[in-house]
Design an enzyme around this catalytic site. Sequence first.
Site, PDB file in Angstrom:
ATOM      1  N   THR A   1      -2.449   3.532 -14.394  1.00  0.00           N
ATOM      2  CA  THR A   1      -1.372   4.103 -15.222  1.00  0.00           C
ATOM      3  C   THR A   1      -1.075   3.244 -16.437  1.00  0.00           C
ATOM      4  OG1 THR A   1      -0.437   5.249 -13.342  1.00  0.00           O
ATOM      5  CG2 THR A   1       1.075   4.806 -15.142  1.00  0.00           C
TER       6      THR A   1
ATOM      7  N   SER B   1      -6.996   4.156  -9.759  1.00  0.00           N
ATOM      8  CA  SER B   1      -7.541   3.273  -8.713  1.00  0.00           C
ATOM      9  C   SER B   1      -7.879   4.032  -7.442  1.00  0.00           C
ATOM     10  CB  SER B   1      -6.608   2.099  -8.441  1.00  0.00           C
ATOM     11  OG  SER B   1      -5.377   2.550  -7.940  1.00  0.00           O
TER      12      SER B   1
ATOM     13  N   THR C   1      -1.961   0.966  -9.645  1.00  0.00           N
ATOM     14  CA  THR C   1      -1.138   0.359  -8.588  1.00  0.00           C
ATOM     15  C   THR C   1      -1.489   0.894  -7.195  1.00  0.00           C
ATOM     16  OG1 THR C   1       0.576   2.038  -8.904  1.00  0.00           O
ATOM     17  CG2 THR C   1       0.810  -0.016 -10.153  1.00  0.00           C
ATOM     18  N   ASP C   2      -2.131   2.082  -7.132  1.00  0.00           N
ATOM     19  CA  ASP C   2      -2.338   2.722  -5.824  1.00  0.00           C
ATOM     20  C   ASP C   2      -3.158   1.862  -4.857  1.00  0.00           C
ATOM     21  OD1 ASP C   2      -0.919   4.841  -6.783  1.00  0.00           O
ATOM     22  OD2 ASP C   2      -2.613   6.194  -7.005  1.00  0.00           O
TER      23      ASP C   2
END
Length: 323
Positions: free
Chosen positions: A11, A53, A86-87
Amino acid sequence: MAIALVTTGGTIAMKEQEVGKGAVPTLTGADFLSRLPPGFPEIVVEEHCNLPSSHFTLEILWGLRERVMNLAASPDIEGIVITHGTDTMEETAYLLDITIPTEKPIVLTGAMRTVGEPGYEGFANLVAALRTAASEEASGRGVMVVMNEEIHAARYVTKGHTLSTATFISPGWGPMGRVDGDRVVFAWRPSHKTIPCNGLEEKVCLIKLGVGMGDEILRFALEQGARGVVLEGMGAGRVPHWWMPAIREAVGQGVAVVIASRCPAGRIYDPYGYPGAYRDLRKAGVLFAEGLNGQKARIRLMVVLGMNPKGEELKELWYNGLR
Ligand code: ASP
């Protein structure tokens, strides 16, 4: 000496190209560099990929590890910052943490809001990550995740909220430091040890247990040739007693079974004597995750099984630096 900036997408790099169509990976390394305030050491950019990710394959992940390993070995590089979705950031952070033997700071950062959304925090997080990577205090602390002005240790950090910019938490431990303006301050140092590594064993699966669930999914994984299985058990890793025969069969066939917990924090131990609790599992020959969450235990098991361990070597590698 320079800082390496490795970009992978997420993101932090996502922007809406057409109104209403949703943000997609867009920003390049040059875009990041152009937005930095003056005063940083030299920064060299390497673009690894530009992906969400959740789209990382194990090849992309391993390639990133190899790239960061080479950068860490370079005498020209003092620290490394990786921009990342971030995932799955915690999985990448933990893989690098346990497989790259270096004292140099390796810092992952990202963003929760896309470029152009009000409150996009990507550049602020990037600046905080670069400050951390440039800090002498940051050396020898293992791999770190820096977001929302907090510095988290790879071993403990996890994505704790689907949308909040304060998404990263280290349950049971808290952040090990903060970035206050241009000051990088640490409160504690995590114990940190790397393990030998040849590559990742792909046939490792992660299964979360729910109340009353049957063991069919574990049996299916075994039929499919799983070499390792991580079970996220209940409470301190407990499983329903009817899972024990399949677990014993798995261990008997040479499949590595790791017990983690579906609780956000805490190690695996209990005082009970009933089937499916700690003592019964230990007797069955499983390994315990020692506070790693399920997704990080899977990464560790892929690394350990990638070494093709024989007999007791499995246990030695698994617990090396984990306890
Ligand atoms: N979808 C994003 C990712 O690549 C989420 C993020 O970066 O925050 O993981």
